[in-house]
Design an enzyme around this catalytic site. Structure first.
Site, PDB file in Angstrom:
ATOM      1  N   HIS A   1       0.845  -1.209   0.000  1.00 29.67           N
ATOM      2  CA  HIS A   1       0.000   0.000   0.000  1.00 29.67           C
ATOM      3  C   HIS A   1       0.871   1.245   0.000  1.00 29.67           C
ATOM      4  CE1 HIS A   1      -3.907   2.035   1.034  1.00 29.67           C
ATOM      5  NE2 HIS A   1      -3.024   3.017   1.210  1.00 29.67           N
TER       6      HIS A   1
ATOM      7  N   HIS B   1       1.467   5.468  -1.946  1.00 31.59           N
ATOM      8  CA  HIS B   1       0.960   6.573  -2.779  1.00 31.59           C
ATOM      9  C   HIS B   1       2.139   7.221  -3.487  1.00 31.59           C
ATOM     10  CE1 HIS B   1      -3.183   6.641  -1.144  1.00 31.59           C
ATOM     11  NE2 HIS B   1      -2.581   6.059  -0.136  1.00 31.59           N
TER      12      HIS B   1
ATOM     13  N   GLN C   1      -9.511   9.755  -4.595  1.00 34.37           N
ATOM     14  CA  GLN C   1      -9.199  10.381  -3.303  1.00 34.37           C
ATOM     15  C   GLN C   1     -10.356  11.231  -2.757  1.00 34.37           C
ATOM     16  OE1 GLN C   1      -5.906  10.911  -1.068  1.00 34.37           O
ATOM     17  NE2 GLN C   1      -7.883  11.097  -0.063  1.00 34.37           N
TER      18      GLN C   1
ATOM     19  N   HIS D   1      -9.354   1.870   0.184  1.00 40.30           N
ATOM     20  CA  HIS D   1      -9.170   2.528   1.467  1.00 40.30           C
ATOM     21  C   HIS D   1     -10.514   2.372   2.169  1.00 40.30           C
ATOM     22  CE1 HIS D   1      -5.711   4.335  -0.438  1.00 40.30           C
ATOM     23  NE2 HIS D   1      -5.392   4.999   0.658  1.00 40.30           N
TER      24      HIS D   1
ATOM     25  N   GLU E   1     -10.980   4.268   7.163  1.00 38.70           N
ATOM     26  CA  GLU E   1      -9.752   4.867   7.713  1.00 38.70           C
ATOM     27  C   GLU E   1     -10.167   6.008   8.643  1.00 38.70           C
ATOM     28  OE1 GLU E   1      -6.939   6.416   4.868  1.00 38.70           O
ATOM     29  OE2 GLU E   1      -5.396   6.713   6.408  1.00 38.70           O
TER      30      GLU E   1
ATOM     31  N   ASP F   1       2.486   3.106   2.920  1.00 44.07           N
ATOM     32  CA  ASP F   1       1.453   4.127   2.691  1.00 44.07           C
ATOM     33  C   ASP F   1       2.060   5.434   2.176  1.00 44.07           C
ATOM     34  OD1 ASP F   1      -1.103   5.127   2.510  1.00 44.07           O
ATOM     35  OD2 ASP F   1      -1.475   5.266   4.648  1.00 44.07           O
TER      36      ASP F   1
ATOM     37  N   TRP G   1       0.774  13.385   4.492  1.00 43.18           N
ATOM     38  CA  TRP G   1       0.240  12.533   5.564  1.00 43.18           C
ATOM     39  C   TRP G   1       1.320  11.981   6.488  1.00 43.18           C
ATOM     40  CZ3 TRP G   1      -1.358  12.207   0.416  1.00 43.18           C
ATOM     41  CH2 TRP G   1      -2.665  12.695   0.172  1.00 43.18           C
TER      42      TRP G   1
HETATM   43 FE   FE2 Z   1      -3.415   5.088   1.679  1.00 42.65          FE
END
Ligand code: FE2
Length: 422
Positions: A57, A59, A152, A210, A213, A309, A315
């Site tokens: 996972h 991005h 997203q 996702h 979360e 991630d 993030w």
């Molecule tokens: Fe993610």
């Protein structure tokens, strides 16, 4: 002639040291003493040889963008999404590509030869999709990149979200993504799961959403994802990523949910570094950890793999894309520091990840792809403890990354100690 022989390797499941011979990009022999010539011979000196690490996972469109246009002050998921929204109009193909390739060099140096990366499909230009498809193609000799079409801003909440999702998949994105907890209502979240799972069936694709979360114990989209997995016969082809609300759910409800997830052969992807960073941010004290219930999921026979991630983006402001750092955080945050549990977490960043991604030819067996990592560690638990140097990273029988052994010389008066932490 053979391409490569790794001599004297410790391999999981073998009681003594073995040699590994590779030809035409495949492993052709694993036995105690291979007597043959090879273009390259490596002496592993008894250290652990493992199949490559897998990040299930990530991005890649956002990676290494930290501070653009500003830093995340609250440290929350929602501020991260807001910053990403501010950055999107200023992204350039050159910038995305440069950062993605830099990250890939980090990944390879750390022995990660497979990454499942989500790519945002809610930008009407689909620029990041085009760039990452190009990167996937250009880098395929060195690393497996699997792309997930990730809406997203919500596939229903975002204007033209469904049309953009279809366009991204038409372009060749591998997996259908989703974000049901970010849709406008719970009902819209459920509806998005139904639509996206049906889209995956029509196209013969896997799904990785996702899902839940948040720290909201009532965020139960995983139940709906599990239901549609069963209904559509998608067992084993679906992944639920994050599932952080599970941490806060009612125990009785979870006791009903987990067997249903096992029946659906759900793959679960936990992201310990980023979940620990983003979850519990709305709590005062005590602050929840906010990770899915990994030991309990594993006890049900559910495949759980781990993802990084984010690396230095809106993030998560840290990271070098070291999957052992991810597993190490998991060991602590999940109370999985027992010896056998540490070994399972090592598997969660190798073989379990390969299962989530459905990677063909993965593993240390005859006939598998000759993709391997030689670590400066003798065992999985030692690797979990020291995050060792990746001495050699091998792709299809060729060394593509090499890092010298790290030993410190500590001088105590007249005595010099060579320290390697083993
Ligand atoms: Fe993610």
């Amino acid at each position: 002639m053979l391409e490569l022989i790794i001599k004297n390797g410790t391999v999981d499941g073998q009681s003594s040291l073995v040699d590994i011979a590779c030809k035409d990009g495949k492993i052709v022999e694993i036995s105690p003493a291979i007597k043959a010539d090879a273009v390259t011979i490596i002496d592993a000196e008894g250290q652990l040889v493992t199949p490559p690490f897998v990040d299930s996972h990530f991005h890649m469109d956002a990676t290494l963008s930290m501070g653009m246009p500003r830093l995340n002050q609250s440290g929350t998921l929602l501020e991260g999404i807001k910053i990403w929204g501010e950055l999107k109009p200023d992204l350039t193909p050159e910038g995305i590509k440069e950062r993605a390739i830099k990250l890939i060099t980090w990944a390879i140096a750390k022995g990660n030869l497979a990454i499942r990366s989500h790519v945002d499909t809610t930008d009407p230009s689909l620029m990041a999709v085009d760039v990452l498809l190009e990167v996937r193609e250009e880098m395929k000799e060195f690393i497996d990149i699997q792309l997930v079409a990730f809406p997203q801003d919500g596939v229903l909440r975002c204007k033209d979200g469904l049309a953009l999702m279809r366009r991204a998949l038409d372009k060749g994105v591998d997996v259908v993504g989703g974000i049901p907890h970010f849709e406008r209502t719970m009902d819209e979240g459920h509806k998005s799961i139904e639509i996206l799972c049906e889209m995956a069936v029509e196209r013969g694709l896997m799904v990785d959403m996702h899902c839940d979360e948040s720290d909201d114990p009532h965020s139960r989209h995983i139940e709906t994802l599990t239901y549609h997995t069963q209904r559509l016969g998608l067992q084993g082809r679906i992944a639920g990523s994050h599932l952080t609300s599970m941490h806060s759910m009612d125990n009785y409800y979870v006791s009903k949910l987990l067997p249903l997830m096992a029946e659906a052969q759900m793959n679960c992807v936990c992201n310990p570094l980023v979940n620990m960073n983003l979850q519990g941010r709305h709590d005062t004290y005590p602050k929840r950890r906010g990770l899915m219930r990994v030991p309990e999921l594993m006890a049900q026979g559910i495949n759980v793999s781990l993802g990084h991630d984010d690396v230095m983006d809106p993030w998560y402001p840290m990271g070098t894309h070291d999957m052992l750092e991810v597993a190490h955080m998991g060991a602590h945050a999940l109370h999985m520091t027992g010896v056998a549990q540490q070994e399972i977490l090592f598997d969660a960043v190798t073989t379990h990840g390969a299962k989530t991604l459905n990677i063909e030819g993965y593993g240390l067996d005859i006939g598998c792809n000759a993709d391997m990592v030689v670590l400066q560690a003798m065992s999985k638990t030692e690797a979990m403890r020291v995050h060792p140097t990746r001495l050699y990273v091998i792709r299809r029988g060729k060394i593509i990354s090499q890092t010298p052994k790290v030993v410190a010389n500590v001088t105590l008066g007249d005595d010099v100690h060579n320290v390697d932490f083993m």
